[in-house]
Design an enzyme around this catalytic site. Structure first.
Site, PDB file in Angstrom:
ATOM      1  CB  SER A   1      -0.898  -0.008   1.246  1.00  0.00           C
ATOM      2  OG  SER A   1      -1.668   1.167   1.302  1.00  0.00           O
ATOM      3  N   GLY A   2       0.622   2.153  -0.932  1.00  0.00           N
ATOM      4  CA  GLY A   2       1.421   3.364  -1.045  1.00  0.00           C
ATOM      5  C   GLY A   2       2.567   3.251  -2.028  1.00  0.00           C
TER       6      GLY A   2
ATOM      7  CG  ASN B   1      -1.570   5.325  -0.436  1.00  0.00           C
ATOM      8  OD1 ASN B   1      -1.509   6.517  -0.737  1.00  0.00           O
ATOM      9  ND2 ASN B   1      -1.872   4.388  -1.312  1.00  0.00           N
TER      10      ASN B   1
ATOM     11  CB  SER C   1      -4.762   3.193   1.046  1.00  0.00           C
ATOM     12  OG  SER C   1      -4.676   1.783   1.070  1.00  0.00           O
ATOM     13  CB  SER C   2      -7.014   0.548  -3.548  1.00  0.00           C
ATOM     14  OG  SER C   2      -6.680   1.425  -4.583  1.00  0.00           O
TER      15      SER C   2
ATOM     16  CB  THR D   1      -4.181   3.615  -7.280  1.00  0.00           C
ATOM     17  OG1 THR D   1      -4.623   2.639  -6.319  1.00  0.00           O
ATOM     18  CG2 THR D   1      -5.382   4.323  -7.861  1.00  0.00           C
TER      19      THR D   1
ATOM     20  N   GLY E   1      -2.015  -4.189  -1.657  1.00  0.00           N
ATOM     21  CA  GLY E   1      -0.734  -4.851  -1.468  1.00  0.00           C
ATOM     22  C   GLY E   1      -0.623  -5.529  -0.109  1.00  0.00           C
TER      23      GLY E   1
ATOM     24  CD  GLU F   1      -3.280  -3.176   3.928  1.00  0.00           C
ATOM     25  OE1 GLU F   1      -3.618  -2.240   3.178  1.00  0.00           O
ATOM     26  OE2 GLU F   1      -3.991  -3.610   4.866  1.00  0.00           O
TER      27      GLU F   1
END
Length: 1005
Positions: A116-117, A166, A169-170, A121, A395, A397
């Site tokens: 994440s980050g 992030n 973040s998605s 995306t 991603g 985590e």
């Protein structure tokens, strides 16, 4: 052959020259160690070169700053270019996936993975933007692409949130299929979503936010909309937005994002009514979070009086207020055939409220994805389609506290890693063994053991979790943990506080379990696992219990099947640091990501194996034009043809291997050198083929044109011959008729001569038109007419003469008119009577002849001042004796004629004495003139006047005598002793004078 080898060397040299900083492709590293890998990555990152290849895999490092490498110019640069021809870029990967799809007409997907980050995306957005610009464009296709691009801000608003790692973040997984037709036009799209983190709706950790849409609505919504929804422009008023204590973030502009989302919803074609309902549901979730419960005296939950159910329920959710109140404070229980209400405690009521909020938001998100899919649905039927899939999913985590959501996310990453292993590692070795290609096997960690630990039927963690959720009795998170310990206590990748050794036990709480993932160890807290897996709404709200983990596992299996049926392309995204600082390269963090993303294993496979392999028939079919022996047809076995071809191309033995059914090429640059040679050859072949085809077409066209020309000539000649025959027949008739008309031209008009006479008339008129007289006096120019036109010609001549006269008269000035009138008088008097008259016609008359240096003496003017001078002329008088010249002036006034010598008036003759002569004088003008001369000069009849006709005309005009035609008379001159005048017996005027007098009189007469 030399040219081909030289071309390969040039290509290789170009590849080396393009490595400005570090190595663009990790496959070309001298050492395949982790240290060399990280050193090369850091060297390139320091120069803002964030992309590097491992073969066709793209490694991307998030720079946490804007780079000017995503503009239209860059897109144009990478369109249609071979993969290694330009520096590494996400556009190069997107373009090669697109053109490979068009060339081979198969399906592809791009797997974008990372923490994440790390920029997954953003990478997905860049690929979509590239396809929007590079694909063919029409109005319909532009609309489809706009909808695809605009789906991103909508899904980000409803599915993304700020986390500790992030700001965008998605919090859900997204797989998008972009559908193309055989021409490469983007004609549609479809989105699959996975595991929305619904728990974020009701709870956020410190430093995190709820989904973006809540803040965008409150901060950016119009005043009328907020009033309609019962909302205030302050996030602090809503319990679901303040738990993370960071409602306002400097890096996020909620007001601008709100405008973007509103515009995107319109582009996606969601109608206004649905948009209003959508925001009403979002507002209802915020209102639900503000419902507070209190306990009555019996410990039962009751709604706080501040909760305005009468407004909230029917206005926003569309349900009865009393039904909602009961649903939040009571539970339906079946007792035999009856149903009774069991009151909730406060904790149960809060749980029911949060469960309802999560369910409402989750279903709304699913509805929104379905609406986007309807909008992007392919409407072009009957055309073959291929797809490129984009997988942008959360991603790996690892937080300080990892719960059910992290367990599902990391399980998803395990499955994707397993897919990666199957497609790029394990499948590589299996294919090489099947093709009998010798190479050094690469040892890799097969994470199937971890995937089985999570998903195995009846024995995996998900199956045990489902059983515990369904088990009757008091099932809790701790009993679930105990079941895990019973079932998999001996598994090498699973450990709990009870199963761990003394050292490990210190790092685990009693409610934790630890999994050894491919990326490292992750400790999960079991608190909330059962509730989140059930996603339970009590019966009076929702009658079915859903097991989230099982649904997610099924979705992942379906996704895996979808991806296994497509050609894979990979983008591995890395975080450069945890603090999101531009230019900072955290080597320890990146080393960890390189490890769990399996990049080193992938690099070793690429270095030990072959970058390209194709079946012999496919390879030969594509590249056979490069060798004269294989072009245009190879008659033997495809493998033999490929061997001949690569020998001609100058492949070195270590650059390729011949398998059972395929050729294996070690280096991508060797293939691209071949591809470049093929591109050049294609142009040459195309030129030759075009020349041959154009020659063939030209010959065929020439034959057709020649045949057509022959037919046209034949027809034309026939037409011309018929026209000529008709023309000659007509000419014969006309000539005969003309001759007959000529012969009968003198007869009365009849059918025989009417046309001839008409021709004669027309011919004469045409000739006359060009030869008309130009002046009135031209009497000779008029054409002599034929007999039939005599009368007409005379009429036309008179008309034309009148026309000329009219034109002449209209052009005469008043002064000239007066001149002509005098000339007419003179003509009437002297025309035909005096031989010298014709010479005087051209001389204009003057008002007076005494002017300039000749003047009338002032004394004379004083003496005749009472009389108006009409005319004056100088004359010379000769004396009777000796004929001595004497200058005199003749002056005509309105009453008399004067003879002036300088300042003296020598003679004055009144006009009345002339008029007294009566009718005889007017009719016998010669006698009148003689009489006037005798009176005026008193016997001195020798006089010289240069303007005699002018003088006499003025004299007649001043007297007012009308000159009329009389009888013809004559004057007879004789000489005698005494001058005398008398009428002779013959009626003539008899003048008797001396010789000189006779000469003068003759000149005067």
């Amino acid at each position: 052959m030399y040219l081909v080898v030289q071309g390969q060397l040039d290509m290789e040299g170009a590849l080396t020259a393009r490595d400005r900083v570090g190595i663009q492709d990790f496959v070309l590293l001298d050492e395949t160690t982790e240290t060399a890998f990280l050193s090369n990555l850091k060297k390139r990152f320091s120069e803002d070169l964030i992309y590097t290849y491992i073969g066709t895999l793209l490694v991307s490092v998030n720079p946490y700053k804007e780079l000017d490498i995503y503009n239209k110019k860059q897109m144009d640069l990478y369109m249609g270019v071979n993969f290694f021809e330009l520096p590494p870029h996400i556009y190069a990967l997107a373009d090669n996936a697109y053109h490979t799809m068009l060339t081979e007409f198969n399906n592809h997907f791009i797997l974008i993975s990372g923490e994440s980050g790390a920029g997954k995306t953003e990478a997905s957005k860049k690929i979509l933007q590239y396809y929007a610009v590079s694909c063919p464009s029409t109005t319909l296709l532009d609309t489809v692409r706009d909808k695809m691009l605009m789906s991103n801000p909508v899904l980000e608003a409803f599915g993304n949130a700020k986390t500790l790692k992030n700001d965008n973040s998605s919090r859900f997984g997204k797989y998008m299929d972009i559908q193309f037709d055989s021409q490469g036009d983007a004609v549609g799209g479809h989105i699959l979503n996975y595991l929305l983190e619904k728990s974020r709706v009701v709870h956020q950790n410190h430093g995190e936010r709820n989904f973006h849409i809540f803040y965008q609505l409150v901060q950016g919504g119009e005043e009328d909309l907020l009033h309609q929804l019962g909302l205030e422009r302050d996030c602090q008023h809503y319990n679901y937005l303040t738990q993370g204590e960071c409602a306002i973030v400097s890096s996020i502009n909620d007001k601008n994002d709100w405008k973007t989302v509103k515009n995107a919803l319109n582009v996606i074609n969601i109608d206004e009514t649905d948009i209003n309902h959508l925001f009403e549901i979002i507002a209802s979730v915020l209102h639900l979070g503000n419902f507070h419960f209190e306990s009555n005296s019996k410990g039962q939950a009751i709604l706080n009086s501040n909760a305005d159910l009468n407004y909230f329920s029917p206005q926003l959710l569309g349900v009865n207020a009393e039904t909602l109140r009961k649903g939040l404070t009571f539970r339906w229980i079946e007792v035999k055939k009856d149903e009774v209400l069991s009151p909730f405690t406060t904790d149960h009521a809060i749980y029911a409220r949060d469960a309802l909020a999560k369910a409402v938001y989750g279903r709304t998100f699913t509805w929104l994805v379905n609406k986007i899919n309807e909008s992007m649905e392919n409407t072009v039927s009957g055309r073959l389609k291929t797809v490129i899939g984009l997988l942008d999913i959360y991603g790996f985590e690892v937080f300080n506290l990892n719960s059910f959501e992290q367990f599902c996310i990391n399980y998803c990453n395990e499955k994707l890693q397993q897919l990666f292993i199957q497609l790029t590692l394990k499948s590589e070795q299996e294919e090489y063994e099947a093709e009998n290609i010798e190479w050094e096997p690469v040892q890799f960690f097969n994470n199937k053991i971890i995937c089985d630990l999570v998903e195995e039927r009846h024995r995996g963690i998900i199956s045990i979790l489902d059983e515990e959720c369904l088990r009757p009795g008091d099932a809790t998170d701790l009993t679930f943990l105990e079941r895990l310990e019973e079932k998999m206590g001996s598994h090498p990748h699973f450990v709990t506080h009870r199963l761990a050794d003394k050292m490990t036990r210190k790092t685990l709480e009693r409610g934790d379990f630890r999994l050894l993932h491919y990326a490292g160890e992750v400790t999960y807290c079991v608190v909330g696992f059962l509730d989140k897996n059930n996603d339970l709404l009590y019966r009076n709200i929702k009658d079915v219990s859903l097991h989230v983990a099982t649904q997610f596992k099924s979705s992942l299996l379906k996704l895996t099947e979808i991806l296994m049926a497509k050609e894979a392309w990979y983008v591995r995204c890395l975080k450069s640091n945890e603090s999101k600082q531009p230019g900072k390269f955290d080597e320890a963090l990146i080393r960890h990501q390189v490890k769990y993303l399996g990049l080193m294993e992938h690099l070793r496979v690429r270095r030990a194996g072959f970058a390209y392999r194709r079946r012999y028939d496919v390879f030969l079919q594509r590249y056979k034009p490069l060798c004269p022996a294989t072009w245009p047809h190879w008659r033997g076995e495809p493998a033999d043809g490929v061997e001949v071809l690569v020998q001609h191309l100058g492949y070195l033995p270590h650059e390729y291997k011949m398998g059972r059914t395929k050729i294996f090429i070690r280096h991508a640059r060797t293939l691209f050198a071949t591809e470049d040679a093929f591109e050049r050859c294609k142009h040459e072949l195309a030129t030759r083929l075009q020349a041959k085809y154009k020659g063939y077409k030209a010959k065929g066209e020439f034959k057709k044109q020649k045949e057509a020309a022959t037919k046209i000539e034949t027809c034309w000649r026939g037409v011309q011959a018929r026209k000529e025959r008709e023309k000659r027949a007509w000419a014969v008739k006309v000539i005969k008729k003309f001759i007959k008309g000529y012969m009968t031209r003198g007869e009365a008009k009849s059918t025989d001569n009417s046309e001839y006479l008409a021709f004669v008339r027309q011919s004469y008129l045409n000739r006359l038109k060009d030869k008309l007289p130009k002046t009135v006096l031209d009497k000779t120019t008029w054409l002599t007419p034929p007999a039939v036109m005599t009368e007409t010609s005379e009429l036309l001549r008179k008309i034309h003469s009148r026309l000329l006269v009219r034109r002449y008269v209209r052009g005469i000035t008043p002064q000239k008119k007066a001149q002509l009138q005098l000339k007419v008088i003179t003509s009437n008097i002297f025309k035909g009577k005096k031989d010298s008259y014709p010479q005087s016609i051209a001389q204009p008359f003057e008002k007076t002849r005494i002017s300039g240096y000749i003047y009338i003496n002032v004394k004379v003017l004083q003496m005749i001042r009472n009389e108006q001078i009409k005319y004056s002329v100088p004359v010379i008088k000769y004396d009777r004796n000796g004929f001595k010249p004497r200058p005199r002036q003749l002056i005509l006034t309105q009453t008399a004629a004067y003879v002036v010598e300088e300042a003296k008036i020598k003679q004055r003759v009144l006009y009345t004495s002339l008029k007294g002569q009566g009718k005889t004088m007017t009719k016998q003008f010669p006698f009148f003139l003689f009489y006037f001369a005798l009176l005026l000069f008193q016997g001195d009849l020798v006089m010289q006047c240069d303007h005699l006709f002018e003088f006499l005309t003025k004299l007649i005009c001043n007297q007012g005598i009308e000159i009329q035609a009389g009888k013809e008379s004559a004057v007879d001159f004789t000489t005698g002793q005494e001058p005398m005048v008398y009428k002779g017996k013959n009626g003539h005027l008899m003048v008797v004078s001396g010789p000189v007098m006779m000469i003068i009189l003759r000149s005067l007469m």
